[in-house]
Design a protein around this motif. Structure first.
Motif, short mmCIF file in Angstrom:
data_model
loop_
_atom_site.label_atom_id
_atom_site.label_comp_id
_atom_site.label_asym_id
_atom_site.label_seq_id
_atom_site.Cartn_x
_atom_site.Cartn_y
_atom_site.Cartn_z
N UNK A 15 -7.92 4.48 2.89
CA UNK A 15 -8.07 3.08 3.26
C UNK A 15 -9.54 2.71 3.36
N UNK A 16 -9.91 1.62 2.68
CA UNK A 16 -11.31 1.20 2.62
C UNK A 16 -11.57 -0.03 3.48
N UNK A 17 -10.65 -1.00 3.41
CA UNK A 17 -10.85 -2.26 4.12
C UNK A 17 -9.51 -2.97 4.30
N UNK A 18 -9.26 -3.48 5.50
CA UNK A 18 -8.03 -4.25 5.69
C UNK A 18 -8.25 -5.65 5.14
N UNK A 19 -7.36 -6.10 4.27
CA UNK A 19 -7.51 -7.41 3.64
C UNK A 19 -6.37 -8.36 3.98
N UNK A 25 3.50 -5.66 8.86
CA UNK A 25 2.67 -4.65 8.26
C UNK A 25 1.27 -5.12 7.97
N UNK A 26 0.54 -4.28 7.26
CA UNK A 26 -0.85 -4.54 6.94
C UNK A 26 -1.13 -4.22 5.48
N UNK A 27 -2.13 -4.90 4.93
CA UNK A 27 -2.52 -4.70 3.54
C UNK A 27 -3.96 -4.19 3.53
N UNK A 28 -4.20 -3.13 2.78
CA UNK A 28 -5.53 -2.53 2.72
C UNK A 28 -6.00 -2.42 1.27
N UNK A 29 -7.30 -2.61 1.11
CA UNK A 29 -7.96 -2.16 -0.11
C UNK A 29 -8.14 -0.65 0.07
N UNK A 30 -7.76 0.11 -0.94
CA UNK A 30 -7.83 1.56 -0.79
C UNK A 30 -8.34 2.20 -2.07
N UNK A 31 -8.62 3.50 -1.97
CA UNK A 31 -9.09 4.26 -3.13
C UNK A 31 -8.08 5.35 -3.44
N UNK A 32 -7.56 5.33 -4.66
CA UNK A 32 -6.69 6.40 -5.12
C UNK A 32 -7.59 7.56 -5.51
N UNK A 33 -7.67 8.56 -4.64
CA UNK A 33 -8.60 9.64 -4.88
C UNK A 33 -8.15 10.59 -5.98
N UNK A 35 -6.70 9.49 -8.94
CA UNK A 35 -7.03 8.87 -10.23
C UNK A 35 -8.36 8.10 -10.18
N UNK A 36 -9.03 8.11 -9.02
CA UNK A 36 -10.33 7.47 -8.86
C UNK A 36 -10.28 5.99 -9.28
N UNK A 37 -9.42 5.23 -8.60
CA UNK A 37 -9.32 3.81 -8.90
C UNK A 37 -9.03 3.04 -7.61
N UNK A 38 -9.39 1.76 -7.61
CA UNK A 38 -9.13 0.90 -6.47
C UNK A 38 -7.68 0.40 -6.53
N UNK A 39 -7.01 0.38 -5.39
CA UNK A 39 -5.62 -0.08 -5.32
C UNK A 39 -5.44 -0.90 -4.05
N UNK A 40 -4.29 -1.56 -3.96
CA UNK A 40 -3.89 -2.25 -2.74
C UNK A 40 -2.73 -1.47 -2.13
N UNK A 41 -2.78 -1.25 -0.83
CA UNK A 41 -1.72 -0.51 -0.14
C UNK A 41 -1.13 -1.41 0.95
#
Length: 397
Positions: A15-19, A25-33, A35-41
């Motif tokens: 989890x990088x930042x709550x957006x 629930x909650x939505x986060x900007x995250x990093x898929x470690x 595949x090294x890509x930005x995702x939403x969780x």
């Protein structure tokens, strides 16, 4: 479970930042470690104070529907990459979209041009048609501007795989007798808690088109859930052609048909897509038709680009610069004799919003009262800008 930035869900999605945050629930900007890509969780929480049996049913329903959403593949539907659970809290991993959503865009620009509404409409219709024509049809049940998110110039339909399950939703996994969705965009039969049907989405989609043209749902106003549900079921919306005079007659007729109180009378979404595509083609030809060589742009036409530039500064939080930009537009229109033109009132509205953003609430409230009175006298009570001013005032009263 407490979520925090830096936590890795499933030892993979950091989890990088709550957006975003909601009751479920909650939505986060995250990093898929991996595949090294930005995702939403999106991490789901059970309804507060829910019994263990109800919570278990809630999560089971979420899991079933998450699998359905993960199977969807369409350029205008957000892509679900993965699902899992972290300390008994289920989550879904999706593509991260650039944004904004159409609700935010609508609020920032006040009025959207017809051509853009048609373009967004065609893309949305393509996504909904795909959902309805699947072997097991999917009914979104919560189409609204904030669930239509831009990724560049592409519209992505979002939040049906998650928001839908928050109050059981989608396909055949439903529960009768319960209202789901957002009342001011819901179909009449949806407000009554009847069984889900594709016609629900058609009504909601029609209301979305209306909102993008008029600046908001025709069923919005003061009052709570019950008031909105009553208006949807029993009140007829003011015809969009009366609210906004530049709406083509075929588009106005299509929206009226989509918002018919009877589900059986509404067109199918495939018909809606075809009609919107034809209208978009006609609008494009009208826009690209060359002007006569001796035609010079009027000051209000020239002011449009300046207004857009000032709006961008406002959206970026550069409030002082935005205020100066809007003020410059106002001065140029006054000097050219266009003090009562829509663009002139839009420029003053921009200054009011910039003032509110800078904490000048008291003075801006007085300016807004005067602006609304002047605009209503010059443009009429049903003008789209006047209606936007009124909604803005109500939101801050």
């Amino acid at each position: 479970m407490e979520l925090s930035v830096g936590l890795a869900l499933g030892e993979r999605y950091r989890l990088v930042e709550r957006i975003g945050r909601g009751g479920y629930g909650e939505v986060y900007r995250a990093r898929d470690e991996s595949l090294d890509r930005a995702v939403a969780v999106k991490v789901l929480r059970a309804p507060e104070f829910a019994e263990q049996r109800i919570a278990a049913e809630f999560f089971a329903r979420f899991d079933r529907e998450a699998r359905v959403m993960a199977s969807l593949r369409h350029p205008n539907i957000v892509t679900v990459h993965d699902r899992g659970a972290h300390e008994d809290a289920p989550y879904v991993v999706m593509e991260l979209l650039a944004g904004p959503d159409l609700g935010t865009l609508q609020r920032s620009e006040v009025v959207l041009p017809i051509g853009r509404v048609l373009d967004y409409g065609v893309q949305t219709a393509a996504a909904v048609e795909y959902l309805h024509q699947r072997a097991e049809p999917v009914v979104h049940r919560d189409l609204k501007p904030s669930n239509l998110v831009l990724d560049g110039e592409t519209v992505k339909v979002c939040d049906f795989g998650i928001a839908a399950v928050l109050e059981p939703d989608l396909t055949k996994i439903t529960r009768s007798g319960a209202m789901v969705g957002t009342p001011v965009y819901a179909a009449p039969e949806q407000c009554r808690g009847e069984d889900a049907a594709p016609t629900w989405d058609v009504f909601s989609f029609g209301t979305v088109l209306y909102a993008m043209l008029a600046g908001g749902s025709p069923f919005a106003g003061q009052g709570g859930w019950d008031v909105a549900a009553y208006r949807v079921q029993y009140e007829q919306a003011t015809p969009i052609a009366e609210v906004r005079r530049d709406v083509p007659a075929p588009l106005a007729a299509l929206i009226e048909a989509m918002m018919d109180k009877s589900g059986d009378a509404r067109p199918r979404v495939s018909e809606v897509r075809r009609s919107l595509t034809e209208l978009r083609s006609g609008e494009s030809q009208a826009v690209t038709r060359p002007e006569p060589l001796d035609a010079e742009p009027t000051p209000p036409t020239l002011a449009k680009a300046q207004l857009q530039a000032a709006e961008q500064l406002l959206n970026l939080g550069r409030y002082a610069e935005a205020d100066r930009g809007f003020a410059a537009v106002g001065r140029s229109l006054d000097a050219a004799g266009y003090a009562r033109d829509t663009a002139r009132f839009a420029a003053e509205f921009g200054r009011v919003r910039a003032g509110y953003a800078r904490g000048e609430g008291v003075s801006c409230a007085l300016r807004l009262v005067r602006l609304l009175e002047q605009a209503e006298q010059a443009l009429g009570p049903h003008d789209e800008l006047v209606r936007a001013l009124r909604r803005f005032q109500q939101a801050r009263s």
